[in-house]
Design a protein around this motif. Sequence first.
Motif, mmCIF file in Angstrom:
data_model
loop_
_atom_site.group_PDB
_atom_site.id
_atom_site.type_symbol
_atom_site.label_atom_id
_atom_site.label_comp_id
_atom_site.label_asym_id
_atom_site.label_seq_id
_atom_site.Cartn_x
_atom_site.Cartn_y
_atom_site.Cartn_z
ATOM 1 N N UNK A 1 4.648 3.201 9.930
ATOM 2 C CA UNK A 1 5.380 4.464 10.142
ATOM 3 C C UNK A 1 5.786 4.646 11.615
ATOM 4 N N UNK B 1 2.258 4.959 -4.463
ATOM 5 C CA UNK B 1 2.235 4.110 -5.653
ATOM 6 C C UNK B 1 2.087 4.962 -6.922
ATOM 7 N N UNK C 1 -0.334 4.827 0.942
ATOM 8 C CA UNK C 1 0.212 3.874 -0.028
ATOM 9 C C UNK C 1 -0.300 4.156 -1.448
ATOM 10 N N UNK D 1 -4.810 5.383 4.670
ATOM 11 C CA UNK D 1 -4.439 5.797 3.323
ATOM 12 C C UNK D 1 -4.663 7.295 3.112
ATOM 13 N N UNK E 1 12.954 -0.060 -9.890
ATOM 14 C CA UNK E 1 11.549 -0.452 -9.986
ATOM 15 C C UNK E 1 11.071 -0.497 -11.430
ATOM 16 N N UNK F 1 11.789 -0.601 7.348
ATOM 17 C CA UNK F 1 10.757 -1.510 6.854
ATOM 18 C C UNK F 1 11.117 -2.971 7.111
ATOM 19 N N UNK G 1 15.703 4.160 1.383
ATOM 20 C CA UNK G 1 14.907 2.956 1.617
ATOM 21 C C UNK G 1 13.526 3.072 0.984
ATOM 22 N N UNK G 2 12.903 4.250 1.185
ATOM 23 C CA UNK G 2 11.513 4.370 0.754
ATOM 24 C C UNK G 2 11.145 5.837 0.554
ATOM 25 N N UNK H 1 5.599 -5.162 -4.854
ATOM 26 C CA UNK H 1 4.703 -5.305 -3.715
ATOM 27 C C UNK H 1 5.074 -4.426 -2.535
ATOM 28 N N UNK H 2 4.316 -4.564 -1.460
ATOM 29 C CA UNK H 2 4.559 -3.792 -0.239
ATOM 30 C C UNK H 2 5.776 -4.370 0.488
ATOM 31 N N UNK H 3 6.660 -3.475 0.942
ATOM 32 C CA UNK H 3 7.932 -3.922 1.517
ATOM 33 C C UNK H 3 7.749 -4.902 2.671
ATOM 34 N N UNK I 1 -0.300 -2.116 -6.758
ATOM 35 C CA UNK I 1 0.246 -0.813 -6.391
ATOM 36 C C UNK I 1 1.677 -0.631 -6.869
ATOM 37 N N UNK I 2 2.453 -1.705 -6.756
ATOM 38 C CA UNK I 2 3.890 -1.574 -6.980
ATOM 39 C C UNK I 2 4.384 -2.929 -7.449
ATOM 40 N N UNK J 1 15.997 -1.181 -4.779
ATOM 41 C CA UNK J 1 16.246 -1.790 -6.090
ATOM 42 C C UNK J 1 15.538 -0.993 -7.175
ATOM 43 N N UNK K 1 5.472 7.016 -7.668
ATOM 44 C CA UNK K 1 6.575 6.195 -8.168
ATOM 45 C C UNK K 1 6.286 5.655 -9.567
ATOM 46 N N UNK L 1 7.599 6.846 1.048
ATOM 47 C CA UNK L 1 6.573 7.148 2.046
ATOM 48 C C UNK L 1 6.362 6.055 3.071
ATOM 49 N N UNK L 2 7.232 5.043 3.076
ATOM 50 C CA UNK L 2 7.112 4.015 4.103
ATOM 51 C C UNK L 2 6.308 2.786 3.705
ATOM 52 N N UNK L 3 6.027 2.631 2.403
ATOM 53 C CA UNK L 3 5.289 1.439 1.972
ATOM 54 C C UNK L 3 6.077 0.598 0.975
ATOM 55 N N UNK L 4 6.792 1.265 0.055
ATOM 56 C CA UNK L 4 7.481 0.538 -1.013
ATOM 57 C C UNK L 4 8.978 0.797 -0.951
ATOM 58 N N UNK L 5 9.747 -0.242 -1.265
ATOM 59 C CA UNK L 5 11.203 -0.110 -1.197
ATOM 60 C C UNK L 5 11.772 0.499 -2.472
ATOM 61 N N UNK L 6 12.702 1.431 -2.303
ATOM 62 C CA UNK L 6 13.358 2.070 -3.445
ATOM 63 C C UNK L 6 14.809 1.603 -3.585
ATOM 64 N N UNK M 1 -5.417 -1.064 5.055
ATOM 65 C CA UNK M 1 -5.532 0.392 4.955
ATOM 66 C C UNK M 1 -6.910 0.726 5.522
#
Lengths: 541, 203
Positions: free
Chosen positions: A360, B149, B145, A429, B192, A408, B180-181, A483-485, A479-480, B190, B152, B183-188, A501
Amino acid sequence: MKQAIWASVTLLLLLCAIIPGARAETVPVRVMIGTRQAIVAPSPVFNGKRVLAPLSILNSLEATYKAAQGDKITITSASGQSGEVETVDVNGTKMIPMDGVISAIGGDCLWDEESNTLTLIARVQSVEFVDEVLKINCSFPVSCSVRNWTSGNKIIIEIPSAKHVAEAQEVFIGSPVVTRARLGQDGVARIVLDLEKNVPFKVLSQPVASQIQIKVSESLPKVRVQVEKPKAPADQPFTVTGVEVRPVRDQQFEVVVHTDGKGNVSTSYGVDPPQIVIKLPGAILADSVDTHNGSHSMLKDLKLTQESHSPTMARLVMNLNRVMVYNVRVEEDAIRVMVRPPDGAGGTLADKFIVIDPGHGGSQNGACNGSVYEKDINLRIAQELASALEAEGARVQLTRNGDATMGLAVRSEVAINKNADFFISIHCNSNGTKNSASGIETYYHMSEPSPLALAYAVHAGVCSATGMCDRKARSDKSLYNSGLAVLRRLENTGVPGILVECGYINHSDDRSRLTDTRYRKKLADGIVAGLKAYVEGTPIK
Amino acid sequence: MGKKKQKTTSIGWVVALLLVAFSAAAGVTYYMSRGVGKPIVPNQSKPAVVKPHNVQPTPKREVAIYLPEVVHGAFYLVPSTRTTALEGDILDVAMKVLLDTTGESGEAGKLIPKGTELLSTVKVNKGVAVVNLSKEFTDNFSGGSTQESLVLNSIAYTLVDNSNGKVKKVQILVEGNAVETLGGHFELTDPMEPDSALLKPDK
Ligand SMILES: [Zn+2]
């Protein structure tokens, strides 16, 4: 027309079987109603001409009969088809010829001379849709499978031992939910219901029935979309005949587990102490199994044991001299485990260039709790880590060294463009409810071996240095889906990356530590210990 | 079958063949007279499903929304069935019900950033549902994160589950634009796909 040919062929075959047997000797035979054997006493017989069965077989066919002229009876099926059949006296029991019965109620007979078995194939007589219920009328009881294909808005019904009247046919239904039924034949009788939209269904009839009833209605409870979990394959037993260690290179070796068939494998991994455990579900160890075949300087020892609680579960434990990565190949007669040092290992930490990414920044605060912002703590930890690494002689660069807003993608690009050896992203976190979660998680991308090894090593270092709650080293896929960007951008670049984290900012215990310089120093020392274990092969504690 | 036959008497064969021919013909005639050609028709005297009263009362419908649960410090998404009188497309209804959980008790009520609204109807194209949310979605998000997660995946699961197989992926827009995101962890950037790792395993 094909139907007629089929019928004549069946009759022809039956008659062929009949002709040579002029002498009336009877042999007991089996009668199969679809896939179920008809249980009747006395046993059905083949009299050299045709298969005869006692009248009680009609119960299994859900047919009724009444006496007609002379020795004849009139048989009526559940769906109302009827016809006359002559009864025959067999050793004092009144029996009926099965070909006659099937002609009367509809269906086909298949005679297998080898096994003395007559198989009855039902006929699908009609398909109708009344009051939200699909009714499939068959000449005698059958079983069926029903499944729905949600993405295609279809319900598919398959009856394994039945045939349609015609090869292919379409039935217009035109209800608000069911458009039409399509009837087709390929080994099974299939009925496909085309739906206007996805509508739940329920099978109302018994598992074996001559009238299959399936309710298709919006009023039925909604079928939840199940996220399919891959089913573990059944553990086929196999024998382990030997284990061999083959040196490949100075730092690389292969462990070959010889098997008598294709084996099963699941693995677990550790870095403190470095260890690879290969579980072999289904494995039986041969009495003569030799595990002392070959050695390697990176392999401390290797043990192959049969699990005491299971005669078909073995375990191969490799204790290693340093953090290694592995990959497993299962072949027809062997399980091959290739073991090598991870990417970027070797030499000393002083030779390495590490990019540290404080998460961030600027307009993006990250997680926050009152006036405590994640972006600020991340930067403090990153700076602490930078000094600790510089003290080891390593070169370091931060993706931001102030309160800057950053996208990112550019973060990982710093590591890629400057050819970094490692990328470490620092975060804190937070979740919805205060004080409900606490501890450290370390993420690697998907299941890439080197990032996984780095995450395991750093996580072990950090947990050991801080004594924080161990929330595990995990894949970012947990998580996603993608994955993480910042880690995803490192895919196929050869730069092992992780994201730590460092604690839950919305947990009071974690927060008071995260805002304390001494805790951040411990964190940095823990990360350094993990990196040293990965690069130099030193023990973590 | 029929392989055992010896070629003994030719007369026997003639008789047999005649018999076969006769029987086959009889068989065909028999089948033709009954089964073949008989049309399979739905029962037209009772037309299927007509609900005469479906205009009158407010229809209540059920939607499944996915909400977080913390069990011994581990996070899961759990489906929750809600009854609603909201009208419109099921996906819009499900999204509105989900956005409306803000302020409920427990972890669930703290999932969706405060004030998040659905700005336009959810559109589905080739399995991708496009959800247009108001700026509060990103402005009022302040989690890590884990929280990102959960938010989303909750939206993605809710749309996939209520779509009857129509939705496979979800694209989130904020004020009509790709972002882009969250919260700054995962890309939006594309679409999901929800991941099963967050679903609570069956006991
Ligand atoms: Zn963060």
